[in-house]
Design an enzyme around this catalytic site. Sequence first.
Site, PDB file in Angstrom:
ATOM      1  N   SER A  96       0.919   1.369  -4.118  1.00  0.00           N
ATOM      2  CA  SER A  96       1.343   1.088  -5.491  1.00  0.00           C
ATOM      3  C   SER A  96       0.986  -0.323  -5.950  1.00  0.00           C
ATOM      4  O   SER A  96       1.005  -0.603  -7.144  1.00  0.00           O
ATOM      5  CB  SER A  96       2.850   1.309  -5.631  1.00  0.00           C
ATOM      6  OG  SER A  96       3.574   0.332  -4.910  1.00  0.00           O
TER       7      SER A  96
ATOM      8  N   LYS B 288       7.098  -4.625  -6.275  1.00  0.00           N
ATOM      9  CA  LYS B 288       6.380  -4.573  -7.553  1.00  0.00           C
ATOM     10  C   LYS B 288       6.194  -5.987  -8.086  1.00  0.00           C
ATOM     11  O   LYS B 288       6.749  -6.949  -7.571  1.00  0.00           O
ATOM     12  CB  LYS B 288       7.164  -3.746  -8.593  1.00  0.00           C
ATOM     13  CG  LYS B 288       7.608  -2.367  -8.153  1.00  0.00           C
ATOM     14  CD  LYS B 288       6.467  -1.397  -7.984  1.00  0.00           C
ATOM     15  CE  LYS B 288       6.972  -0.030  -7.503  1.00  0.00           C
ATOM     16  NZ  LYS B 288       5.845   0.841  -7.102  1.00  0.00           N
TER      17      LYS B 288
END
Length: 290
Positions: free
Chosen positions: A65, A138
Site C-alpha cells: 500500500s 500510511k
Amino acid sequence: MDKDVDTGADAPQNDREQAGQRNRDGRGQERSFWYELPFLVAIALLLALLVKTFLVQAFYIPSGSMENTLQVGDRVLVNKLANWLGDDVDRGEIVVFDDPGGWLQTEPEPPANPLVRGVQSVFVFFGLLPSSQKDLIKRVIAVGGDRVACCDSQGRVTVNGVPLDEPYVFPGNPSSTVTFDVTVPEGRLWVMGDHREVSGDSSKHLGEPGGGTIPEDKVVGRAFAIIWPLDRIRSLPVPDTFKQAALASADRAGSVAPVLLGFAGALPVVVLRRRLRHRMPACRASGSPT
C-alpha cells in the site's frame, strides 16, 4: 648452611600448584559468566522493551500500500518518543497507527503452539515478522482543521486550496481513485497510501464514522528510516511539497487568528477602562468640599 640461592628442587611442586590455581580460577570465571548470563539477558531484554515502548520500534512492511516508497519486506524504524512528548503529527509524515475500526478485514490468528508463538513474538519484537496487532502504515496528507480535496483541474490533491506535487505516488496511479472534499476535524488526520489504487486509506472509508479520518491518538509513531534490506537503507523525510510557502502561510494565519481575536476582544475593555479613568477625576472635582 644458609641457602641464599634456590636450588630448583621445589620448582616442579610450585609449577603444579600454580597450574592448579590457574585451573581453579578459570573454572571459577567460567561459572561466574554462566551465573551472570541470565541477568545480562534479562537486563538486555528490559532495555530493549523500554526502547521499544518509549523510543523506537522496528516494523515489518507486509503489503504494497506504500509502494514504491516502502516495499513488501522492508523494515522501518518508527519514532515513538515524539508521541510521548506530545508533538503534533505533521503533514507528509509516514505514520504507523492502530486500526481505527474496520480498516483491516482479517484478524491475525496467533499460532496454537506456545513455542512457535514465543519465537514469533521475539521475531516481531525485532521487526523480523509482521506485528500480530492491527497496525497500518500510511502518509499523513492533512491534519485537523485542514480542508483536503481531490481532484483539481490537473487531477491533484489539494490541502487548503494548495495543490500537492506528489512524485512519491506509485507510477501510473492517479492522485486518488475517488473524489472527495473533506474538512478534517480537530484531533484527527487524513491519511493515504502512496500506492493509491491498492491502498485502503481515508479515501476508501468516506462513509464511515469520522468521514475517513483517523484519531491522532491512534498513531503509534512516525517512520523515519528504512533499515532493511541493506541496499534500501535510507531516511524517510517529509516531501518538499508539504513545505510550500502557501501551506506555511496558511498555518501561520491559523495560529495568528486566535491572537487577533483575543486582541479584538480586549480592545473594547481597554477603551472602556480609559474612559472610566478620565471620568473619575471630574466627578471628584464637582463633589462637596470637606
